[in-house]
Design a protein around this motif. Structure first.
Motif, PDB file in Angstrom:
ATOM      1  N   LYS A  23       0.827  -1.207   0.000  1.00 44.53           N
ATOM      2  CA  LYS A  23       0.000   0.000   0.000  1.00 44.53           C
ATOM      3  C   LYS A  23       0.862   1.258   0.000  1.00 44.53           C
ATOM      4  CE  LYS A  23      -3.988  -2.010   2.426  1.00 44.53           C
ATOM      5  NZ  LYS A  23      -4.788  -1.985   3.684  1.00 44.53           N
ATOM      6  N   LEU A  24       1.920   1.250   0.791  1.00 45.54           N
ATOM      7  CA  LEU A  24       2.807   2.404   0.852  1.00 45.54           C
ATOM      8  C   LEU A  24       3.495   2.641  -0.486  1.00 45.54           C
ATOM      9  CD1 LEU A  24       4.497   1.879   4.338  1.00 45.54           C
ATOM     10  CD2 LEU A  24       3.098   3.843   3.677  1.00 45.54           C
ATOM     11  N   VAL A  25       3.987   1.569  -1.094  1.00 51.42           N
ATOM     12  CA  VAL A  25       4.682   1.697  -2.377  1.00 51.42           C
ATOM     13  C   VAL A  25       3.741   2.217  -3.450  1.00 51.42           C
ATOM     14  CG1 VAL A  25       5.835   0.414  -4.218  1.00 51.42           C
ATOM     15  CG2 VAL A  25       6.417  -0.051  -1.830  1.00 51.42           C
ATOM     16  N   HIS A  26       2.530   1.693  -3.481  1.00 51.44           N
ATOM     17  CA  HIS A  26       1.563   2.149  -4.484  1.00 51.44           C
ATOM     18  C   HIS A  26       1.175   3.610  -4.255  1.00 51.44           C
ATOM     19  CE1 HIS A  26       0.244  -2.268  -5.367  1.00 51.44           C
ATOM     20  NE2 HIS A  26       1.344  -1.921  -5.991  1.00 51.44           N
ATOM     21  N   LEU A  27       1.076   3.995  -3.000  1.00 55.27           N
ATOM     22  CA  LEU A  27       0.669   5.358  -2.678  1.00 55.27           C
ATOM     23  C   LEU A  27       1.778   6.361  -2.991  1.00 55.27           C
ATOM     24  CD1 LEU A  27      -1.529   7.175  -1.415  1.00 55.27           C
ATOM     25  CD2 LEU A  27      -0.445   6.791   0.794  1.00 55.27           C
ATOM     26  N   MET A  28       3.033   5.986  -2.692  1.00 54.60           N
ATOM     27  CA  MET A  28       4.141   6.927  -2.841  1.00 54.60           C
ATOM     28  C   MET A  28       4.909   6.755  -4.149  1.00 54.60           C
ATOM     29  SD  MET A  28       5.547   7.198   1.087  1.00 54.60           S
ATOM     30  CE  MET A  28       6.120   8.886   0.819  1.00 54.60           C
ATOM     31  N   GLY A  29       4.517   5.759  -4.947  1.00 54.85           N
ATOM     32  CA  GLY A  29       5.093   5.620  -6.282  1.00 54.85           C
ATOM     33  C   GLY A  29       6.184   4.590  -6.402  1.00 54.85           C
ATOM     34  N   THR A  30       7.143   4.592  -5.508  1.00 55.82           N
ATOM     35  CA  THR A  30       8.247   3.630  -5.534  1.00 55.82           C
ATOM     36  C   THR A  30       8.645   3.263  -4.113  1.00 55.82           C
ATOM     37  OG1 THR A  30      10.003   5.312  -5.479  1.00 55.82           O
ATOM     38  CG2 THR A  30       9.171   4.660  -7.661  1.00 55.82           C
ATOM     39  N   ALA A  31       9.349   2.130  -4.008  1.00 56.92           N
ATOM     40  CA  ALA A  31       9.866   1.729  -2.700  1.00 56.92           C
ATOM     41  C   ALA A  31      10.942   2.695  -2.228  1.00 56.92           C
ATOM     42  CB  ALA A  31      10.419   0.306  -2.776  1.00 56.92           C
ATOM     43  N   GLU A  32      11.722   3.232  -3.156  1.00 51.96           N
ATOM     44  CA  GLU A  32      12.754   4.197  -2.782  1.00 51.96           C
ATOM     45  C   GLU A  32      12.124   5.452  -2.169  1.00 51.96           C
ATOM     46  OE1 GLU A  32      16.598   6.632  -4.606  1.00 51.96           O
ATOM     47  OE2 GLU A  32      15.379   5.354  -5.912  1.00 51.96           O
ATOM     48  N   ALA A  33      10.974   5.879  -2.717  1.00 52.62           N
ATOM     49  CA  ALA A  33      10.294   7.051  -2.174  1.00 52.62           C
ATOM     50  C   ALA A  33       9.847   6.804  -0.735  1.00 52.62           C
ATOM     51  CB  ALA A  33       9.096   7.412  -3.042  1.00 52.62           C
ATOM     52  N   VAL A  34       9.398   5.586  -0.458  1.00 50.03           N
ATOM     53  CA  VAL A  34       9.010   5.239   0.913  1.00 50.03           C
ATOM     54  C   VAL A  34      10.238   5.257   1.814  1.00 50.03           C
ATOM     55  CG1 VAL A  34       8.010   3.458   2.395  1.00 50.03           C
ATOM     56  CG2 VAL A  34       7.079   3.824   0.097  1.00 50.03           C
ATOM     57  N   TYR A  35      11.313   4.657   1.356  1.00 50.62           N
ATOM     58  CA  TYR A  35      12.535   4.542   2.150  1.00 50.62           C
ATOM     59  C   TYR A  35      13.124   5.918   2.483  1.00 50.62           C
ATOM     60  CZ  TYR A  35      17.343   3.107   3.311  1.00 50.62           C
ATOM     61  OH  TYR A  35      18.558   2.905   3.930  1.00 50.62           O
ATOM     62  N   ARG A  36      13.036   6.852   1.542  1.00 51.38           N
ATOM     63  CA  ARG A  36      13.659   8.163   1.720  1.00 51.38           C
ATOM     64  C   ARG A  36      12.704   9.224   2.282  1.00 51.38           C
ATOM     65  NH1 ARG A  36      18.599   7.886  -0.061  1.00 51.38           N
ATOM     66  NH2 ARG A  36      19.203   6.524  -1.784  1.00 51.38           N
ATOM     67  N   ALA A  37      11.434   8.874   2.474  1.00 51.97           N
ATOM     68  CA  ALA A  37      10.453   9.861   2.939  1.00 51.97           C
ATOM     69  C   ALA A  37      10.771  10.311   4.366  1.00 51.97           C
ATOM     70  CB  ALA A  37       9.054   9.269   2.880  1.00 51.97           C
ATOM     71  N   ASP A  38      10.507  11.594   4.666  1.00 51.72           N
ATOM     72  CA  ASP A  38      10.689  12.074   6.029  1.00 51.72           C
ATOM     73  C   ASP A  38       9.435  11.774   6.851  1.00 51.72           C
ATOM     74  OD1 ASP A  38       8.768  14.006   5.354  1.00 51.72           O
ATOM     75  OD2 ASP A  38      10.281  15.526   4.886  1.00 51.72           O
ATOM     76  N   LYS A  39       9.503  12.058   8.131  1.00 52.99           N
ATOM     77  CA  LYS A  39       8.393  11.709   9.019  1.00 52.99           C
ATOM     78  C   LYS A  39       7.091  12.389   8.623  1.00 52.99           C
ATOM     79  CE  LYS A  39      10.961  10.459  13.200  1.00 52.99           C
ATOM     80  NZ  LYS A  39      11.097  10.659  14.657  1.00 52.99           N
ATOM     81  N   LYS A  40       7.195  13.639   8.172  1.00 56.68           N
ATOM     82  CA  LYS A  40       5.998  14.376   7.793  1.00 56.68           C
ATOM     83  C   LYS A  40       5.284  13.708   6.628  1.00 56.68           C
ATOM     84  CE  LYS A  40       4.457  18.998   6.399  1.00 56.68           C
ATOM     85  NZ  LYS A  40       4.904  20.390   6.069  1.00 56.68           N
ATOM     86  N   ASP A  41       6.049  13.296   5.611  1.00 57.67           N
ATOM     87  CA  ASP A  41       5.448  12.631   4.452  1.00 57.67           C
ATOM     88  C   ASP A  41       4.867  11.274   4.828  1.00 57.67           C
ATOM     89  OD1 ASP A  41       6.051  14.723   2.757  1.00 57.67           O
ATOM     90  OD2 ASP A  41       7.980  13.879   2.144  1.00 57.67           O
TER      91      ASP A  41
END
Length: 383
Positions: A23-41
């Motif tokens: 769900k997180l990957v689909h929402l944020m586009g890529t797994a890298e985007a999830v891994y690099r996201a800050d707490k606010k995102d």
């Protein structure tokens, strides 16, 4: 490169789980985007609690993706994700497919693959049955899937290799951990013509909880499962029940009704599994499967309902009747000792008179079979 981040999130970040990771990957586009996201995102997704958010940010701070990349390259493995073309379609069809596989070698692309499973403490009869089916099916270019364990699994792998076939060993630990240790050479040979795979990242030890989950991958890679020999309380019986739940054909070799070593097979047959006495019966059924597939009746729809795996495994275990434990004489001795109550490893070593390494290995086998468990301080007790 995104496969590295997906492997990091799904395997090294605690508290997420496969469904939430997707769900997180689909929402944020890529797994890298999830891994690099800050707490606010991460908070903005409304999918995570504070503990899960902290786990992701801590993984980034500790450079877990770089560590994982190093271990994967160092040991000659590669990462295969559920979104890649090489990922087997039949594995995607599981109710709970792994998001990531670690692979040494190449997973056979043949559309029809057969799993051969059975007891670790097998008899000459079980070994002969596993050899017969593995050899004949390998001659017919049918890849053999099994779990790399002692007993029937190892026999099936070796017989397949001896016949020039392809085989896949599905591990319940990291691929850089040889378990059982005596099969290290066998795993190297398997990877030369087939594959050794795991959903667990490098350095993961062979914990008892890993093996029921490993069994679902054996099922997912196969179109049919053969149980060569199994007692009632056998992991092979659990695998057979998973296969039935997942719509795979289950075949069982009938066995002696007096000694209990095939009681699991005989019970599965009584409950609807197909009795099988020769490899030719499997080959005949493969032809029917291929004909049905050509007519378009073989489903290719993916079910992503993601039921809780632990609950599913417990339901399967509940179906298996209590009987004589399917374990070695030392295992039975340890189970008898544990009837008196919880004991530490040191106490079991003292009372059994065996060395610590022997007892540790036997305790791990008993955990894998679901007979014992460890409490929060590491002592052992019966389940």
């Amino acid at each position: 490169m995104d496969e590295l981040y997906l492997a990091t999130i799904s395997g090294l970040v605690p508290g997420l789980g496969r469904a939430l990771t997707l769900k997180l990957v689909h929402l944020m586009g890529t797994a890298e985007a999830v891994y690099r996201a800050d707490k606010k995102d991460l908070q903005a997704t409304h999918l995570l609690n504070l503990q899960q958010i902290n786990s992701i940010t801590r993984a980034r701070q500790e450079n877990l993706s770089k560590r994982l990349d190093y271990l994967v390259r160092k040991d000659g493995m590669r990462i295969l994700t559920i979104e890649e073309k090489e990922y087997p379609i039949s594995l995607k069809q599981l109710h709970d497919p792994p998001l990531v596989l670690y692979v040494k070698g190449s997973i056979p692309r043949e559309p029809y693959r057969v799993a051969i499973v059975g007891s670790r403490n097998c008899t000459p009869y079980g070994i002969r049955a596993a050899e017969e089916f593995a050899e004949k099916l390998a001659y017919a270019n049918i890849p053999i899937i099994s779990g790399g364990a002692k007993g029937i699994d190892s026999t099936a792998h070796r017989a397949c290799l001896a016949s020039g076939g392809q085989t896949v060993a599905v591990m319940g630990c990291g691929l850089d951990v040889a378990y059982p240790p005596e099969n290290e050479g066998l795993f190297r040979k398997i990877a030369e013509s087939g594959a050794v795979i795991s959903e667990y990242p490098p350095t993961t030890p062979p914990r008892a909880i890993n093996f029921p989950q490993r069994n679902r991958i054996i099922v997912g890679l196969s179109q049919a499962v053969i149980v060569a020999e199994a007692a009632l309380n056998s992991g092979a019986s659990i695998t057979a029940n998973i296969a039935a739940d997942e719509g795979r054909e289950v075949y069982c070799v009938p066995g002696n009704i007096f000694d209990g070593t095939s009681a699991g097979c005989n019970e599965l047959i009584r409950n609807g599994a197909c009795l099988v006495t020769s490899p030719e019966e499997i080959l005949s059924d493969r032809e029917h499967w291929q004909a049905a597939r050509l007519r378009g009746t073989e489903t290719s729809l993916f079910d992503y309902s993601w039921p809780e795996l632990e609950e599913n495994i417990n339901k399967i275990k509940d179906k298996i009747e209590e009987n004589e434990p399917d374990c070695s004489e030392l295992g039975k001795e340890l189970l008898t000792l544990l009837k008196r109550g919880t004991m530490s490893l040191e106490e079991l070593v003292t009372k059994s008179g065996k060395d610590m390494q022997t007892i540790s290995m036997e305790l791990l086998d008993l955990q894998m079979a679901g007979f014992i468990k460890q409490d929060y301080i590491g002592n052992y007790c019966r389940v």
